[in-house]
Design a protein around this motif. Structure first.
Motif, mmCIF file in Angstrom:
data_model
loop_
_atom_site.group_PDB
_atom_site.id
_atom_site.type_symbol
_atom_site.label_atom_id
_atom_site.label_comp_id
_atom_site.label_asym_id
_atom_site.label_seq_id
_atom_site.Cartn_x
_atom_site.Cartn_y
_atom_site.Cartn_z
ATOM 1 N N THR A 141 1.076 -1.122 0.103
ATOM 2 C CA THR A 141 -0.034 -0.284 -0.019
ATOM 3 C C THR A 141 0.646 0.755 -0.065
ATOM 4 O OG1 THR A 141 -0.077 0.220 2.500
ATOM 5 C CG2 THR A 141 -2.189 -1.665 1.413
ATOM 6 N N LEU A 142 2.607 1.426 -0.096
ATOM 7 C CA LEU A 142 2.737 2.458 0.392
ATOM 8 C C LEU A 142 3.460 2.828 -1.890
ATOM 9 C CD1 LEU A 142 5.994 0.575 2.342
ATOM 10 C CD2 LEU A 142 3.451 2.557 3.058
ATOM 11 N N SER A 143 3.156 3.980 -1.026
ATOM 12 C CA SER A 143 3.969 4.658 -2.869
ATOM 13 C C SER A 143 5.711 3.961 -2.820
ATOM 14 C CB SER A 143 3.599 6.389 -2.988
ATOM 15 O OG SER A 143 4.911 6.685 -1.484
ATOM 16 N N GLY A 144 6.357 4.893 -4.344
ATOM 17 C CA GLY A 144 7.642 3.606 -4.408
ATOM 18 C C GLY A 144 8.459 5.028 -3.569
ATOM 19 N N VAL A 148 10.509 3.995 -0.233
ATOM 20 C CA VAL A 148 12.288 4.345 0.035
ATOM 21 C C VAL A 148 12.812 4.613 0.818
ATOM 22 C CG1 VAL A 148 14.181 5.871 -0.900
ATOM 23 C CG2 VAL A 148 12.422 4.785 -2.569
ATOM 24 N N MET A 149 11.856 5.772 1.256
ATOM 25 C CA MET A 149 12.303 6.482 2.853
ATOM 26 C C MET A 149 11.896 5.067 3.792
ATOM 27 S SD MET A 149 13.281 9.349 2.071
ATOM 28 C CE MET A 149 12.629 10.467 3.521
ATOM 29 N N VAL A 150 11.204 4.548 3.783
ATOM 30 C CA VAL A 150 11.138 3.294 5.350
ATOM 31 C C VAL A 150 12.263 2.316 4.946
ATOM 32 C CG1 VAL A 150 10.057 1.286 6.199
ATOM 33 C CG2 VAL A 150 8.396 3.321 4.760
ATOM 34 N N LEU A 165 23.755 3.829 -0.947
ATOM 35 C CA LEU A 165 23.212 4.736 -0.830
ATOM 36 C C LEU A 165 22.752 4.558 -3.038
ATOM 37 C CD1 LEU A 165 22.325 7.517 1.354
ATOM 38 C CD2 LEU A 165 21.401 5.038 1.548
ATOM 39 N N ASP A 166 22.801 3.760 -3.850
ATOM 40 C CA ASP A 166 21.782 4.358 -5.101
ATOM 41 C C ASP A 166 20.695 4.750 -5.520
ATOM 42 O OD1 ASP A 166 22.679 3.656 -7.626
ATOM 43 O OD2 ASP A 166 22.991 1.285 -7.860
ATOM 44 N N GLU A 167 20.792 5.890 -5.893
ATOM 45 C CA GLU A 167 19.960 6.503 -6.637
ATOM 46 C C GLU A 167 19.137 6.471 -5.288
ATOM 47 O OE1 GLU A 167 20.467 8.340 -8.935
ATOM 48 O OE2 GLU A 167 21.756 7.217 -10.471
ATOM 49 N N PRO A 168 19.085 7.767 -4.085
ATOM 50 C CA PRO A 168 18.288 7.504 -2.853
ATOM 51 C C PRO A 168 16.959 8.275 -3.620
ATOM 52 C CG PRO A 168 20.024 8.256 -2.313
ATOM 53 C CD PRO A 168 20.088 7.935 -3.909
ATOM 54 N N THR A 169 17.285 9.583 -4.275
ATOM 55 C CA THR A 169 16.452 9.974 -4.505
ATOM 56 C C THR A 169 15.145 9.763 -5.465
ATOM 57 O OG1 THR A 169 17.436 11.388 -6.616
ATOM 58 C CG2 THR A 169 17.201 12.079 -4.106
ATOM 59 N N ASN A 170 15.117 8.820 -6.804
ATOM 60 C CA ASN A 170 14.535 8.538 -7.019
ATOM 61 C C ASN A 170 13.003 7.848 -6.132
ATOM 62 O OD1 ASN A 170 16.555 8.160 -9.296
ATOM 63 N ND2 ASN A 170 16.313 6.027 -9.185
ATOM 64 N N ASN A 171 12.131 8.835 -7.408
ATOM 65 C CA ASN A 171 10.263 8.578 -7.143
ATOM 66 C C ASN A 171 9.896 9.433 -5.609
ATOM 67 O OD1 ASN A 171 9.446 6.927 -8.231
ATOM 68 N ND2 ASN A 171 10.404 4.977 -7.278
ATOM 69 N N LEU A 172 10.913 9.964 -4.803
ATOM 70 C CA LEU A 172 10.821 10.957 -4.011
ATOM 71 C C LEU A 172 10.385 12.867 -4.312
ATOM 72 C CD1 LEU A 172 14.032 10.599 -1.579
ATOM 73 C CD2 LEU A 172 11.585 9.061 -1.430
#
Length: 526
Positions: A141-144, A148-150, A165-172
């Motif tokens: 039920t989580l968004s992408g 990532v943040m969890v 960290l590999d591309e941690p801002t994707n989908n943020l």
């Protein structure tokens, strides 16, 4: 200085034999390091080798302390809960059992010294803007971005000595990015991150450039690194100009020497014809002249060869990633012509300025923003797709991997001749045999360019482009190439992105924000 991560003679190849790293030496110490390089250079592979997710074919990886690793593609598992993803499910279940009176040795062992694990988990989630998440909520039920943040919260809870960290801002979304920036700013251990996010890379202490099988380190953040590269590039270009001038001078001197030698030969022949000197004397002079001429010619040829070598070295020192060149006049849409008109998503709590319809006219460039989970991707997917509308999903999964790059373009441009297709692909850096490679064998950057080619060379010419997070997983050079291609595009554009520097390069004409409660509304430029 001492290094927490040391890679010695590291080599790795994919099962099909494609080499990725060959004898790489690299070291990373305390502080925040941004690992950059073109797609396909091996950045993600290197992080996986350091994390132990891949085994090297040769060489060693030495890491001091525990490692926490956030990959690009998280193996979330839809049945798992937030507590599972945080890594606290076993300890939390044991605590709840103890509270129910089940004071067993196994439960106490599961808790260990971590009696406040649930409170710490909730505090970490709150710090990352996820305080609204229930620990028993399923990952499905989580968004992408929430996923990532969890996963990041789980790493921060574990307190590893080394964080990858590999591309941690994707989908943020923008708020989540700012919270991630804060977490990176606060990190005091060893941190190595791969990212195309300029805001994140401007927060590191060092840039490590993985290029042509080696790692070169630069003190400072991305902006300082780029300034240094620009100074190096200007110096290299000056060296090229100097070397070119030297080559021209050596060519001129060689030509002048050859003219002089030819004159001497003609003079010697003339003297021999007139027989003004004894035959033996003239013979000796002719042989001496020939020897002298040969030495003179070799001297100038050596100088010319040396000048050419210096020119080649200077040219190699000029670091400039290839740029794609695209001309797309057929995509032009006249001002005022409507290319899309659909009802806007219904808002549970309509607010002031909420749009009832999404209308796109002429060559508008619309940025669609909003928090993670607000429905931006769902909106793009649901828009009507006529032949002149092209949609680019986040995962770039629009190619047939079994077909060649040329055949993929031919599938969307059936009336184009083979020469037209190859000429078009050459502008996207697929020249000669490269256009015949199967799409499934392409590197990340190559695949991006192939997708972009199939998108922009399609028939009929696309008058409306729908792009969903197009810069995800792209290196900095590819982001620049995408911006250059879209600069030549003359149709309408709707792009979902949280990459503000990228959006600002596109000349956005309207900013829209999608909210779960208030729906779709116009916003001020960001």
């Amino acid at each position: 200085m001492s290094f927490a991560i040391v890679c010695s003679g590291l080599s790795f190849a994919w099962p099909d034999g494609t080499p990725v790293l060959d004898g790489l030496d690299a070291a990373f110490g305390t502080g925040r390091t941004g690992l950059v390089g073109v797609n396909g250079a091996g950045k993600s592979t290197l992080l996986k080798l350091i994390a132990g997710d891949l085994a090297p074919a040769a060489g060693t990886v030495s890491v001091e302390g525990t490692v926490g690793y956030l990959p690009q593609d998280l193996p979330l598992g839809t049945a798992r809960t937030v507590a599972d993803l945080l890594g606290i499910a076993a300890a939390r279940d044991a605590l709840l059992a103890i509270e129910r009176g089940e004071a067993t040795e196994a439960n106490f062992a599961a808790v260990g010294d971590d009696w406040d694990v649930e409170e710490r988990a909730r505090a970490e989630l709150g710090r990352l803007g996820l305080g609204h998440l229930d620990l028993d909520r399923t990952v499905a039920t989580l968004s992408g971005g929430e996923g990532v943040m969890v996963a990041l919260a789980a790493l921060l809870l574990a307190r590893p000595d080394v964080l990858l960290l590999d591309e941690p801002t994707n989908n943020l979304d923008l708020d989540a990015r700012r919270r991630l920036y804060d977490a990176v700013d606060a990190w005091s251990g060893v941190l190595v991150l791969v990212s195309h996010d300029r805001g994140l890379l401007d927060r590191v202490d060092e840039i490590a450039d993985l290029r042509e099988g080696g790692v070169r380190s630069f003190g400072g953040n991305l902006s300082a690194y780029e300034e240094l590269l620009e100074v190096e590039r200007e110096a290299a270009e000056r060296a090229v100009r100097t070397a070119e001038t030297d080559v021209r001078r050596q060519r001129r001197e060689l030509a002048e020497a050859q003219v002089k030698l030819a004159r001497r030969v003609r003079y010697g022949d003339k003297m021999q014809e007139t027989k003004r000197e004894p035959k033996i004397v003239m013979g000796n002079r002719k042989r001496a002249a020939q020897v002298s001429a040969g030495k003179h010619r070799l001297l100038h040829e050596d100088r010319l060869a040396g000048a050419r070598d210096r020119l080649d070295e200077a040219a190699d020192a000029v670091r400039r990633d290839d740029a794609i060149r695209v001309e797309l006049p057929a995509t032009r849409v006249p001002a005022g012509r409507t290319v899309l008109s659909v009802p806007a998503p219904e808002a549970p709590e309509p607010g002031t300025g909420t749009l009832e319809r999404l209308v796109v006219q002429g060559p508008e460039r619309i940025a669609l923003t909003g928090a993670n989970g607000s429905g931006k991707t769902t909106l793009l997917r649901g828009l009507p797709k006529d032949p002149a509308t092209r949609y680019l999903p986040q995962r770039l999964d629009v190619l047939d991997d079994a077909r060649s790059v040329a055949d993929n373009v031919r599938a969307v441009a059936p009336s184009a001749s083979p020469n037209e297709i190859r000429a078009g692909l050459a502008r996207f850096l697929f020249r000669g045999d490269r256009a015949d490679r199967p799409a499934g064998t392409l590197s990340g950057g190559e695949r991006f360019r192939a997708v972009l080619a199939s998108l922009l060379l399609a028939e009929p010419a696309p008058r409306l482009l729908l792009l969903d997070e197009p810069t995800n997983n792209l290196d900095l050079a590819s982001v620049r190439q995408l911006a250059e291609a879209l600069d030549a595009y003359q149709g309408a554009l709707v792009v979902v992105s949280h990459d503000l520097p990228f959006l600002r390069t596109l000349g956005i004409t309207r900013w829209l924000r999608l909210d779960r409660r208030s729906g779709l509304a116009e916003t001020e430029p960001m």
